[in-house]
Every structure is written in C-alpha cells, then in structure tokens.
Scaffold this motif. Structure first.
Motif, PDB file in Angstrom:
ATOM      1  N   VAL A 103      42.629  36.779  46.009  1.00 37.21           N
ATOM      2  CA  VAL A 103      42.248  38.183  45.946  1.00 37.21           C
ATOM      3  C   VAL A 103      43.470  39.014  46.329  1.00 37.21           C
ATOM      4  O   VAL A 103      44.353  38.550  47.052  1.00 37.21           O
ATOM      5  CB  VAL A 103      41.060  38.514  46.873  1.00 37.21           C
ATOM      6  N   ASN A 104      43.521  40.234  45.833  1.00 40.52           N
ATOM      7  CA  ASN A 104      44.697  41.084  46.057  1.00 40.52           C
ATOM      8  C   ASN A 104      44.218  42.517  46.160  1.00 40.52           C
ATOM      9  O   ASN A 104      43.675  43.067  45.207  1.00 40.52           O
ATOM     10  CB  ASN A 104      45.681  40.917  44.894  1.00 40.52           C
ATOM     11  N   PHE A 105      44.373  43.122  47.322  1.00 43.81           N
ATOM     12  CA  PHE A 105      43.917  44.498  47.518  1.00 43.81           C
ATOM     13  C   PHE A 105      44.915  45.223  48.413  1.00 43.81           C
ATOM     14  O   PHE A 105      45.614  44.612  49.224  1.00 43.81           O
ATOM     15  CB  PHE A 105      42.508  44.528  48.138  1.00 43.81           C
ATOM     16  N   PRO A 106      45.045  46.545  48.256  1.00 41.34           N
ATOM     17  CA  PRO A 106      46.026  47.293  49.046  1.00 41.34           C
ATOM     18  C   PRO A 106      45.597  47.453  50.492  1.00 41.34           C
ATOM     19  O   PRO A 106      44.420  47.671  50.799  1.00 41.34           O
ATOM     20  CB  PRO A 106      46.094  48.648  48.332  1.00 41.34           C
ATOM     21  N   HIS A 117      45.271  39.398  51.306  1.00 41.36           N
ATOM     22  CA  HIS A 117      44.887  38.177  50.603  1.00 41.36           C
ATOM     23  C   HIS A 117      44.091  37.278  51.540  1.00 41.36           C
ATOM     24  O   HIS A 117      44.071  37.466  52.762  1.00 41.36           O
ATOM     25  CB  HIS A 117      46.130  37.413  50.116  1.00 41.36           C
ATOM     26  N   GLY A 118      43.446  36.274  50.935  1.00 41.26           N
ATOM     27  CA  GLY A 118      42.807  35.232  51.721  1.00 41.26           C
ATOM     28  C   GLY A 118      43.822  34.151  52.083  1.00 41.26           C
ATOM     29  O   GLY A 118      44.743  33.862  51.307  1.00 41.26           O
ATOM     30  N   TRP A 119      43.624  33.497  53.252  1.00 41.67           N
ATOM     31  CA  TRP A 119      44.625  32.550  53.744  1.00 41.67           C
ATOM     32  C   TRP A 119      44.783  31.339  52.824  1.00 41.67           C
ATOM     33  O   TRP A 119      45.881  30.766  52.718  1.00 41.67           O
ATOM     34  CB  TRP A 119      44.278  32.108  55.160  1.00 41.67           C
ATOM     35  N   SER A 181      40.925  35.859  56.796  1.00 41.04           N
ATOM     36  CA  SER A 181      40.148  34.671  56.448  1.00 41.04           C
ATOM     37  C   SER A 181      39.596  34.878  55.040  1.00 41.04           C
ATOM     38  O   SER A 181      39.426  36.007  54.576  1.00 41.04           O
ATOM     39  CB  SER A 181      39.006  34.459  57.451  1.00 41.04           C
ATOM     40  N   ASP A 182      39.308  33.786  54.342  1.00 41.64           N
ATOM     41  CA  ASP A 182      38.919  33.881  52.936  1.00 41.64           C
ATOM     42  C   ASP A 182      37.663  34.720  52.736  1.00 41.64           C
ATOM     43  O   ASP A 182      37.586  35.538  51.801  1.00 41.64           O
ATOM     44  CB  ASP A 182      38.727  32.482  52.359  1.00 41.64           C
ATOM     45  N   ASP A 183      36.652  34.540  53.580  1.00 40.38           N
ATOM     46  CA  ASP A 183      35.410  35.309  53.432  1.00 40.38           C
ATOM     47  C   ASP A 183      35.643  36.798  53.660  1.00 40.38           C
ATOM     48  O   ASP A 183      35.142  37.644  52.914  1.00 40.38           O
ATOM     49  CB  ASP A 183      34.352  34.797  54.421  1.00 40.38           C
ATOM     50  N   VAL A 184      36.441  37.136  54.668  1.00 43.00           N
ATOM     51  CA  VAL A 184      36.726  38.545  54.955  1.00 43.00           C
ATOM     52  C   VAL A 184      37.531  39.168  53.817  1.00 43.00           C
ATOM     53  O   VAL A 184      37.280  40.297  53.392  1.00 43.00           O
ATOM     54  CB  VAL A 184      37.490  38.669  56.291  1.00 43.00           C
ATOM     55  N   ALA A 185      38.497  38.419  53.296  1.00 40.03           N
ATOM     56  CA  ALA A 185      39.331  38.940  52.200  1.00 40.03           C
ATOM     57  C   ALA A 185      38.480  39.251  50.969  1.00 40.03           C
ATOM     58  O   ALA A 185      38.689  40.285  50.314  1.00 40.03           O
ATOM     59  CB  ALA A 185      40.423  37.937  51.854  1.00 40.03           C
ATOM     60  N   GLY A 190      36.405  44.386  47.666  1.00 37.70           N
ATOM     61  CA  GLY A 190      35.507  45.325  47.009  1.00 37.70           C
ATOM     62  C   GLY A 190      34.533  44.687  46.050  1.00 37.70           C
ATOM     63  O   GLY A 190      33.513  45.279  45.712  1.00 37.70           O
ATOM     64  N   ASP A 191      34.824  43.479  45.560  1.00 38.35           N
ATOM     65  CA  ASP A 191      33.934  42.784  44.626  1.00 38.35           C
ATOM     66  C   ASP A 191      34.068  41.284  44.872  1.00 38.35           C
ATOM     67  O   ASP A 191      34.963  40.635  44.318  1.00 38.35           O
ATOM     68  CB  ASP A 191      34.288  43.130  43.184  1.00 38.35           C
ATOM     69  N   PRO A 192      33.230  40.703  45.705  1.00 40.07           N
ATOM     70  CA  PRO A 192      33.354  39.277  46.049  1.00 40.07           C
ATOM     71  C   PRO A 192      33.262  38.349  44.851  1.00 40.07           C
ATOM     72  O   PRO A 192      33.740  37.220  44.907  1.00 40.07           O
ATOM     73  CB  PRO A 192      32.187  39.044  47.025  1.00 40.07           C
TER      74      PRO A 192
END
Length: 813
Positions: A103-106, A117-119, A181-185, A190-192
């Motif tokens: 995932v990639n978000f500002p 990003h997620g780890w 963490s991956d779940d938080v990322a 914005g869109d899991p």
C-alpha cells in the motif's frame, strides 16, 4: 565525382564553413532531441522501493478505445490501484516464489511529506532494520532517513490531515518512508481492498503471460518498475515524449530552413563557376551530382561532429527540465546509437533537399544563358517558389484566424505555427519582398547628399537575393521568438485572469498534502463563515465511442460542493443549473459539451483518475474558464478516485479570523489570491519549459544568422576592392557598409515585428478579449536589440577585415 567535390571544397573553404556550421548546430539539437525522445520511451527514474523484486504488478495506467478501425489510448493522471485479492492469485502462478502487496499513501511527517507502507513490503527494497524492531502495535512505526530520531521517541504523523502520535519502534536503512503494521497501513490507505502494487519474486515473462488476459493490470520490469512507486516516472516519460516529439519537428523545420538559406547563399556565390562548367559541356545531371556530393561531404562532416556535443546538450536539457520541476532530478536518460544515427540521417537529408531546391533553376538553363545570368543576379523567381511562398503566407493567415476561433489552450499551436509559416513564406519570396522594401527605403537614400546612402541604396536594389539571404534569418529570429514568448505569457495571464474573475471566495485554505473534504464542513462551523466548498482537482479522460477520429480526450475536472458555490465560485451556466450538481451528475464547459455532442439531460462516459468508468448525467453547461477546467462534478464522487483522496484547497466565503485555529497540520489561510498563486505555480513550469526550448532554438538561429551574414559579407571582397580602386577610401567604403547594415536590420525588424501581430492579436482576443498580448515589453525590446546587434556586427566587422590594407589584385574572386 568525390575527388572533384573534395577539390571544390578545398578551393572554397570559406564558402563551405557556413553550411558546415549550420549543420553542426542542427546535429547538436537533433541529437539532443532524439536522446530525450528515446528516454521518454526507455528511460525513467531509478527503481528504489521495488529494487529487489524482478517484476512489479501495478494498475494499468492507460485506457483505450477504437475509432475508424484504429486503436486510441490515453494515459491516466491518477494511480490505478490493484485488487488486494490478486496477491493470492499471483502466488499460485507456477515459478513464483513470493508475491508481496504494497500500500502507498501520503504521510506528513515533522520534516516534510513522505509515503506510508505496510512493514511486509519492506522486503521489496529491501529495507533492513539497523535499530529497534518491526512495528507490532497500532501506534508503532519504523522510520527511514530521519536524523535526530531514536527508537522509543514519539512523533506526530498526519494522514489526510488527521494527526496522531506514533512510537518509533525501529530505524531502517533505505529510501525515505514510514512503515506501519500491515493491518494499520491498509486502514490508513483509505481502501483496505485495494493495494498500490504487487512485488513478484519469480520469472517476469511467466507472470506476464499468466496475467495477459487481465486488462486492468500491467507487469513492469527493469526501470519501468519505478512507475509503480510514483506517477512521476510515467508522467516524466510522457512529458518528454510529447515535448521532444513536437520540439523535434520545429527543430527539423528550422534546420532545413537555415541550411537552405545558407546553401542558397553559397550556391548563388558560385554562379560563375557553374556557368563555366555548363559552357564546357557539363550536363545538369553532372552538376547535380557534384552539388549533391559536395553537400553530402559537408553535411556528413557537420552532422557527425555535432553528435558528441548533442549528447552533452541532451544532459543539459535534462538538468534544465529537472530544475523547473518538469521531470524528477534523478530521471535517467536512455542513451544509444539510434538518436545519433537519426540526427546524422536527418541532417544529411535536410541538406540534400535544401541544396537541390536551391540549385534547381541554375541547372535548368542553357549553357549560353548560364554565362549571361552569372554576370548579374537572376531577376525572377521560379513559379514553384512563388506559388509555394504565397501558399505558405495564406496558411499563415489561416493559422492566425484559427488562433481566434479555437477555444482554450490549443489556440497556442496555430498561433506559433502561423509565425513560422509566415517566415518561411517570406523566405521563399525573399527577393521579391526585399526588392520592394529596398525600393521604398532607397528612394530617400538616392536623394541623400552623401555618396554612401546612394551607393548603399543602389547595391541593395541590385542585389535583392543576397540581401534576402541576410534579412530572412533575422526575421525568423524576431518573429518566431516574439510569437512564442508572448503567446505563452498571454495564455498564462488569461488563465489567471479567468480564475480571478470566477473566484469570489474571501479565503483559501491549503495544506502540504491537501485537506480532507470535511475540512469544508469544519470551516462552515466557524462563526462568520457563510459558505465553504472543497476544490478537488483531477484529470479525467472523456470517452466518446461514436467519435469519428478521437474517441478519448483528457480534460481537467474539479470536484465541488454545489450547495456552497454561491459566494465561492461564480461560473456562468448557459444551460441547466449548478444546483442539480449532486450524485451521478456533471457540468461541462461549452467546448467539452460541443466536442462530445452533449447537452443538459444527456449522459457522458468518462474515466476517472484511477480508471473507474462512470456515466453521469449532464445537468449544466457553463462558459469556458481556463482556470477551472472543463468539468465540474460533486466532490464526493471525484475525491475517492484521486491519489491523495484530499481536496487541493477549501474556498471559504465570509468575514472571520477563526479559520487559522482549525485542527489541520500545516494549514495555511490566504485570501483569494492564494488560489491564483496555486494556479500560477501550475502554469510556471510550462512557461519555463517553453522559454528553455525557445532559448535553445534562438541560440541556434542567432549563430546561424551570424554565420550567414559573415559569409555574405566576406564574399563581397571583389566588390569592395573595386570601390577602393576607383578612388573610394576605406572610410567611405565602411560608411556604405554601415548604411547597408542598417537597411538589412531595418527591413528585418519591421518584417519580424509585423509577423507576430496578427496571430498574437487574434490569440489575445480569443483568450482575454484584448488584442494586446500580455507580458513585459522589455522582452520584445531585448529580442529586437539582440537581432539588431547581431545584424550590425556580423556585417560591419567582416567589412572592416576585408577593407584593411592596400588593394592590389582585382582579377581573383
């Protein structure tokens, strides 16, 4: 024939220096353009975050449609996401060892914007922990590239303007990023259910074949993997391709024009030589071969010599583009033999075309007539040349008229082309035009008391072809430079003018990574605020499946809150009602509605930035506004399909001082000029891009002008020697040359200044309602002053050289 051609070149080295230098400069420009164009296809930003993955799967950034049996495609401005379930599908492909979704978000960190990003995706770079541990809790992060931060520290991070405190669980080596963490990322993205890309450890060809039937994804390898990291790489390549392809066309036209003018001058100087060869039984075919061989040797040498400097010019242009923000500073060029070979072939071909067209008349006449014509300048132009010149002037007028009727930014293209066609047309009709001009100027000079004016007038009127060769490059310098500069400034000022006229908000709210749309709701809660709307900027691709030729067109779109437009934006609806702009609806500019053949009540198809296809109803058509694009739509429809999922700004109407207290990190509150500044920044890069390219062309043209004028003046040694031998002093001869130089410069300044008048006036009327172009007059004064200095010095300095010393020989040329 090669031996004879080589002997001719050695015997007339000075005459051949001019075309050699013209082609040398042309080769430099064409090589640089070719390298940039190839880089648009194969260059790019170095891979960083996905460097360890042999292949990267990202969303397909292009859309396609078919019209008239041909396929058309357009690139999307946003980031197209990938379905998160695709990770498991890719993992099951035979030969794939591992597939990792990213995932990639500002994220706005204390030291500036970065990405989150997620780890699990850290393995794609790879990132390695140098202190601490991987993020485990909902408030744990791993940082990279942060000075002064230690494990255990607490730092504030903002995602979509929502700020939270996080504990630094670890510090990693690698490109700047923040890992959750991956779940938080996935939640913060914005869109899991969507991810930015999938890094694949396996054979790229196997993966590409397995996903060939999926039109929504692209399998990227090599340097192209950087396109999945950021849209900058893909946008940079697209910009380079568009800019350099159009720029290369201009350069090639100017190289042919300048080379043709120089070769025509050289061939005109050799009239007696060719007449003598015809008189001793040389056939037109033999002379054509001789001229072609000479041109091949000169053009080949000039083109080959220009390849090396052209390589450095390509890198210099890359650096200049990076400094103005057109491409990233780390963009790598793709250098190979193809652009260099293409530059050589184009230069040689341009020279052959120019030489054959210039020598056409002198090779057609009979041997006896050739000797007669060699004694004086030919008085008439060929019919083909006359017809071509008048046709080009007619096309130039048509281009100027097109700048009046074509709406919006596309009107710049015919305005610029109009000036170039007018210059080329005048170049073809040069002797006729210059002869008329010299007769007009020469009449008062013939009645002047001194001999200098009389001799200069007679010389000019008797040698209109030679004078035209000197005047035309100066006309090109002035006319083309003025048109290109002021057409861009007129467009920029028209955009700002229309934006100012449409913006009625009292305040503009902005933040480094944008603001959430609900910031408008928060602003409306501030006492004194009467209206507040988000302004969400994006680029969409309008689809017209029934179009005969162009089914896809990019358009600028803005998302707004229609209920809050009163007091914030004042766009004029010609049909329909902005109040109905909610849900599955859009409002179109008159130009877009006309192109798509839509009216209020119709439905229109368009791709949003993330490749989502929608079919909203048209509820209003409004007057074109360069500042606010072609399409308005509800912000809640547009914002989920943008990269940052934020508004560019919030427009606020009212009288209040409480906006600064709103809880958004980096919030900036300005008056309505804040929006104008943002639009100005958007225009500024394009302005500087055009100025850089214009400067490069003008440098080449200016050097060619000097080259041509010096060559033409040095060839007059016999004529000036005759004036000395019949009693003229060196001072008197130089006075004659000074008057002639002012005749040349005067004609060039008047013609060069007249050429842009019509296209710029029509462009100004079209865009701003005024025939006077925007921009400082100092640029025009500078262009004219530079052309004047070039013309005067390039004529007078060689004249001083050839009149120095005593004259003892008259029989040799």
């Amino acid at each position: 024939m090669y031996g004879m051609a080589w002997q001719a070149i050695k015997a007339r080295k000075g005459a051949f220096v001019a075309p050699l230098l013209a082609l040398f400069g042309g080769s430099i420009l064409l090589t640089a353009c070719g390298i940039l164009l190839q880089s648009g296809l194969f260059g790019g930003v170095p891979v960083q975050r996905y460097a360890a993955a042999p292949a990267v799967i990202s969303g397909n950034q292009t859309v396609s449609a078919t019209a008239d049996g041909m396929s058309h495609s357009e690139s999307l401005a946003g980031r197209v996401p990938v379905d998160a379930r695709l990770v498991d599908e890719v993992t099951r492909i035979p030969g794939v060892r591992k597939a990792i979704g990213d995932v990639n978000f500002p994220v706005l960190a204390p030291d500036g914007p970065t990405s989150g990003h997620g780890w699990a995706s850290a393995e794609l770079a790879p990132y390695t922990l140098k202190a601490g541990q991987a993020p485990a809790g909902p408030r744990d992060v791993v940082l990279t590239g942060r000075a002064g931060v230690s494990v255990g520290d607490t730092i504030p991070l903002s995602v979509r303007s929502q700020s939270e405190s996080y504990r630094v669980a670890g510090i990693a080596d690698g490109p700047p990023a923040v890992f959750f963490s991956d779940d938080v990322a996935r939640q913060l993205s914005g869109d899991p259910g969507k991810i930015a890309a999938i890094g694949v450890f396996g054979d790229p060809d196997t993966v590409r074949n397995a996903l060939a039937a999926n039109p929504d994804v692209s399998v990227l390898t090599g340097v192209n993997r950087s396109e999945a990291e950021s849209s900058d790489g893909a946008q940079s390549r697209m910009i380079l391709m568009i800019v350099t392809s159009s720029f290369s066309g201009f350069v090639l036209m100017i190289v042919i024009f300048v080379t043709g003018s120089t070769l025509a001058l050289v061939l005109n100087q050799r009239r007696r030589e060719f007449a003598l060869l015809r008189a001793v039984a040389a056939t037109p075919r033999q002379l054509r071969r001789l001229i072609g061989t000479e041109t091949l040797l000169i053009s080949g040498a000039g083109a080959v010599l220009g390849v090396g400097p052209g390589l450095f010019a390509g890198y210099a242009l890359r650096d200049a583009f990076a400094r103005i923000g057109i491409i990233p500073a780390e963009f790598e060029l793709s250098v190979g033999p193809v652009p260099m070979l293409a530059a050589i072939v184009l230069c040689v071909a341009a020279a052959q075309i120019a030489a054959r067209s210039s020598a056409r008349r002198m090779l057609r006449i009979k041997p006896v007539e050739a000797l007669g014509e060699a004694a004086v300048e030919p008085r008439r132009l060929g019919k083909a040349r006359l017809i071509s010149g008048f046709v080009l002037l007619a096309l130039a007028v048509a281009g100027a008229v097109a700048a009046l009727v074509i709406p919006g930014q596309p009107a710049i293209a015919p305005a610029g082309m109009s000036s170039l066609l007018a210059v080329i047309g005048l170049g073809l009709l040069g002797p006729v035009f210059v002869s008329a001009a010299t007769r007009l100027i020469g009449r008062p000079l013939l009645r002047s008391p001194g001999s200098a004016g009389y001799l200069a007038a007679r010389n000019s009127m008797a040698n209109s072809r030679r004078l035209a060769a000197a005047v035309t490059p100066l006309v090109l310098t002035i006319g083309f430079a003025v048109t290109q500069f002021y057409s861009q400034t007129t467009m920029a000022e028209a955009t700002l003018y229309q934006a100012r006229a449409a913006t009625t908000a009292d305040y503009v709210l902005t933040a480094p990574n944008g603001l959430p749309a609900d910031a408008a709701t928060a602003a409306r809660a501030v006492p004194g605020v009467t209206a507040a709307t988000p302004l969400v900027g994006s680029e969409v691709v309008v689809l017209d499946p029934d179009a005969a030729s162009e089914p896809l067109t990019k358009s600028r779109a803005h998302g707004v809150d229609a209920s809050q437009l009163k007091g914030t934006l004042s766009l004029t609806a010609t049909t329909g009602d902005f109040g109905a702009l909610r849900g599955d609806t859009v409002a179109l500019s008159e130009t877009t509605a006309s192109w798509a053949g839509k009216k209020a009540g119709d439905r229109i198809s368009m791709y949003l930035g993330d490749r989502t296809l929608i079919n909203p109803a048209v509820v209003a058509v409004f007057k074109d506004n360069l500042g606010f694009g072609d399409i308005l739509m509800p912000h809640e429809v547009l914002i989920p399909h943008t990269v940052n999922r934020t508004a560019d700004s919030i427009l606020v109407s009212g009288n209040t001082d409480g906006l600064q207290a709103l809880p958004y990190p980096g919030l900036k509150v300005t008056d309505r000029q804040g929006l104008v500044v943002a639009l100005d920044d958007e225009q500024q890069a394009n302005l500087w891009l055009n100025r850089i390219l214009l400067g490069v062309i003008m440098l080449y043209v200016a050097l060619s002008v000097v080259n041509t004028l010096v060559t033409a003046t040095l060839d007059r040694g016999r004529e000036l020697s005759l004036l000395r031998l019949v009693g003229g002093t060196r001072r008197q001869v130089l006075r004659v040359m000074r008057v002639e130089s002012w005749i040349v410069v005067g004609i060039a300044v008047v013609a060069g200044s007249a050429i842009p008048v019509l296209p710029l006036a029509f462009l100004g009327l079209n865009l701003a309602g005024s025939p006077i172009p925007d921009g400082t007059p100092l640029v025009y004064i500078g262009i004219v002053a530079l052309a004047t200095a070039i013309g005067l010095l390039a004529i007078r300095l060689p004249a001083r050289r050839i009149t120095r010393g005593k004259v003892t020989v008259l029989t040799r040329e």
